[in-house]
Design an enzyme around this catalytic site. Structure first.
Site, PDB file in Angstrom:
ATOM      1  N   GLN A  71       0.823  -1.223   0.217  1.00 51.95           N
ATOM      2  CA  GLN A  71      -0.143   0.192   0.015  1.00 51.95           C
ATOM      3  C   GLN A  71       1.200   1.343   0.025  1.00 51.95           C
ATOM      4  OE1 GLN A  71      -3.056  -1.102   3.176  1.00 51.95           O
ATOM      5  NE2 GLN A  71      -3.868   0.128   2.567  1.00 51.95           N
ATOM      6  N   HIS A  72       0.551   2.229  -1.053  1.00 49.06           N
ATOM      7  CA  HIS A  72       0.747   4.067   0.482  1.00 49.06           C
ATOM      8  C   HIS A  72       1.942   3.939  -0.945  1.00 49.06           C
ATOM      9  CE1 HIS A  72      -1.245   2.951   3.467  1.00 49.06           C
ATOM     10  NE2 HIS A  72      -0.271   2.969   4.492  1.00 49.06           N
ATOM     11  N   ASP A 237      -1.822  -4.824  -0.244  1.00 52.04           N
ATOM     12  CA  ASP A 237      -1.625  -6.450   0.049  1.00 52.04           C
ATOM     13  C   ASP A 237      -2.569  -6.636   1.426  1.00 52.04           C
ATOM     14  OD1 ASP A 237      -0.372  -4.528   1.902  1.00 52.04           O
ATOM     15  OD2 ASP A 237       1.603  -4.666   2.391  1.00 52.04           O
TER      16      ASP A 237
END
EC number: 2.7.1.17
Length: 469
Positions: A71-72, A237
């Protein structure tokens, strides 16, 4: 037999599983390493995906593919669709100051929680975009669109043409998409970057992101005789892990990977004004309140390296020491920390005496410190779950499994080892083919149950040491 493929493009590696659509049975799999570092050229992910696909026997016979990824991560593209700079990953903490500034400018943590369900920290994409605007203004001006790692890989698999797509789970970790409202907050993006670049279209859980048109790591793929495989929306994820492990409302999942997470499947959106709990969406249309730590399994790696042993021996040493490690406490902030938000923190040992100066005591303290850190994350969710599932690479340690119930104060279930994120992605791909209101019910294997008497003194001493800094 109809096959689907699931991809886990994580921080450290890329995993690909090919599974039977109806039963979920594993047919074949492959993996490849990613480069180290907190910023990575996305082309390295593409190359690793190609290697992992090749080792998994290719994709020519699969009917659908889904990509889950870390992520991110900030992936910036120019007007030609080329990457502007290396992607900043979730664990790059240089954007910590930017996160603080953004929180203050909107009026505090509660305002952010109300707006997007989460309070930005260094990990969030919105914080990284503010850092980019402040420190690399030329790159910020060249940025025409912004996406996440899974969005970019799915787009590449579709031939790198047309609209980039994402899903609500991964979008909820950007800091500029609201899970409660189901829409982008472009005003927050404007405040961070100084402009509003193109953003991925947010797909529903069973919407297709297109068709497989490119061979990862190589040239365009020739379409199979039956036609190209469908691309599922993919997800982050943690959302994929929830799918892969079969988490349901009422469960809490504690994952011990590169990062540590505690999350639950919920029917309603979450907005924690303290910022400890991120109010994410999941990959099924529900929500995924989540607490994330920077430090997890690599705490064990570091302890093993310090003692000059492998992880198996580290576990043996830990189990040979008494519960509580004789008062030796490890506060495992080895890479700074996200929860609590201490990006510049370092790890520390407390209670070191002649008696506790042994490899066994240090090994036990490392395992207990990591688990106490995750137990704090668990507590922040404020739930009394029906089941606690322990997953991730760190959960493969017998010491972790046996010590966890004593730290958590409750039994834990440990599903059979697997690639939960890639498995969740494969399950999403199967759902795309099957339709229906819920993902297909795959057999996830029998979970082992671990019990131990609670030792509250471990958490008490850990809390005292943590507050000492």
């Amino acid at each position: 037999m109809t096959l689907v493929a699931g991809v886990d493009s994580s921080t450290q590696s890329c995993k690909v599983v090919v599974r039977d659509t109806e039963t979920g049975a594993l047919v074949r799999q492959g993996r490849a390493a990613h480069p180290e570092g907190t910023e990575v050229d996305p082309e390295a992910w593409w190359t690793a995906l190609g290697e992992a696909v090749a080792r998994a026997g290719g994709l020519d016979d699969v009917a659908a593919v889904s990509v889950a990824a870390q992520q991110h991560g900030m992936v910036c593209l120019d007007e030609s669709g080329n990457v502007v700079r290396k992607a900043l990953l979730w664990n790059d903490t240089r954007s910590a100051r930017a996160a603080v500034d953004l929180v203050d400018e909107l009026g505090g943590p509660a305002k952010w929680a109300e707006a997007v369900g989460s309070v930005p920290v260094a990990s969030f994409t919105v914080s990284k975009l503010r850092w980019l605007a402040e420190h690399e203004p030329d790159n910020a001006r060249r940025t025409v669109s912004v996406c996440l790692p899974h969005d970019w890989l799915t787009w590449r698999l579709g031939g790198a043409s047309g609209e980039i797509a994402t899903d609500r789970g991964d979008a909820s970790g950007t800091g500029y998409w609201s899970p409660a409202a189901g829409e982008y907050r472009t005003d927050l993006l404007q405040a961070a970057l100084g402009s509003v670049p193109g953003l991925p279209r947010v797909l529903g859980p069973r919407e297709s992101a297109g068709e497989l048109r490119a061979r990862p790591g190589g040239t365009d793929a020739a379409a199979p005789a039956r036609g190209p495989a469908l691309l599922a929306p993919g997800t982050g994820d943690n959302m994929a892990a929830a799918l892969g492990v079969g988490a349901r409302p009422g469960d809490v999942v504690v994952s011990i990977g590169t990062s540590g997470t505690a999350f639950a499947v919920a029917e309603r959106p979450n907005a924690d004004p303290t910022g400890a709990v991120a109010g994410f969406a999941d990959a099924t249309g529900r929500f995924l309140p989540l607490v994330c730590t920077l430090n997890a399994a690599r705490v064990l790696d570091a302890a093993a390296r310090l003692l000059g042993v492998d992880l198996d021996r580290l576990g043996e040493l830990a189990l040979s020491a008494p519960a509580g490690a004789g008062g030796l406490v490890c506060v495992p902030y080895l890479e700074g920390e996200r929860t609590p938000n201490l990006p510049d923190a370092t790890g520390s040992l407390h209670g070191l005496t002649l008696a506790t100066s042994t490899p066994a005591h240090l090994a036990r303290a490392a395992v207990e410190g990591m688990l106490c850190h995750l137990a704090d994350a668990f507590d922040a969710l404020g739930l009394d779950p029906a089941r606690v599932l322990l997953i991730g690479g760190g959960a493969r340690s017998e010491a972790v499994r046996r010590i966890a119930p004593a730290v958590f104060g409750r039994p834990v279930l440990v599903p059979e080892p697997g690639e939960y994120v890639a498995d969740g992605a494969a399950r999403q791909a199967a759902w795309l083919l099957a339709g229906g209101d819920e993902p297909p019910a795959w057999e996830t294997g029998r979970a082992g149950r671990y019990e131990a008497d609670a030792v509250p003194e471990i958490r008490t001493r850990y809390a005292e040491a943590r507050h000492q800094g």
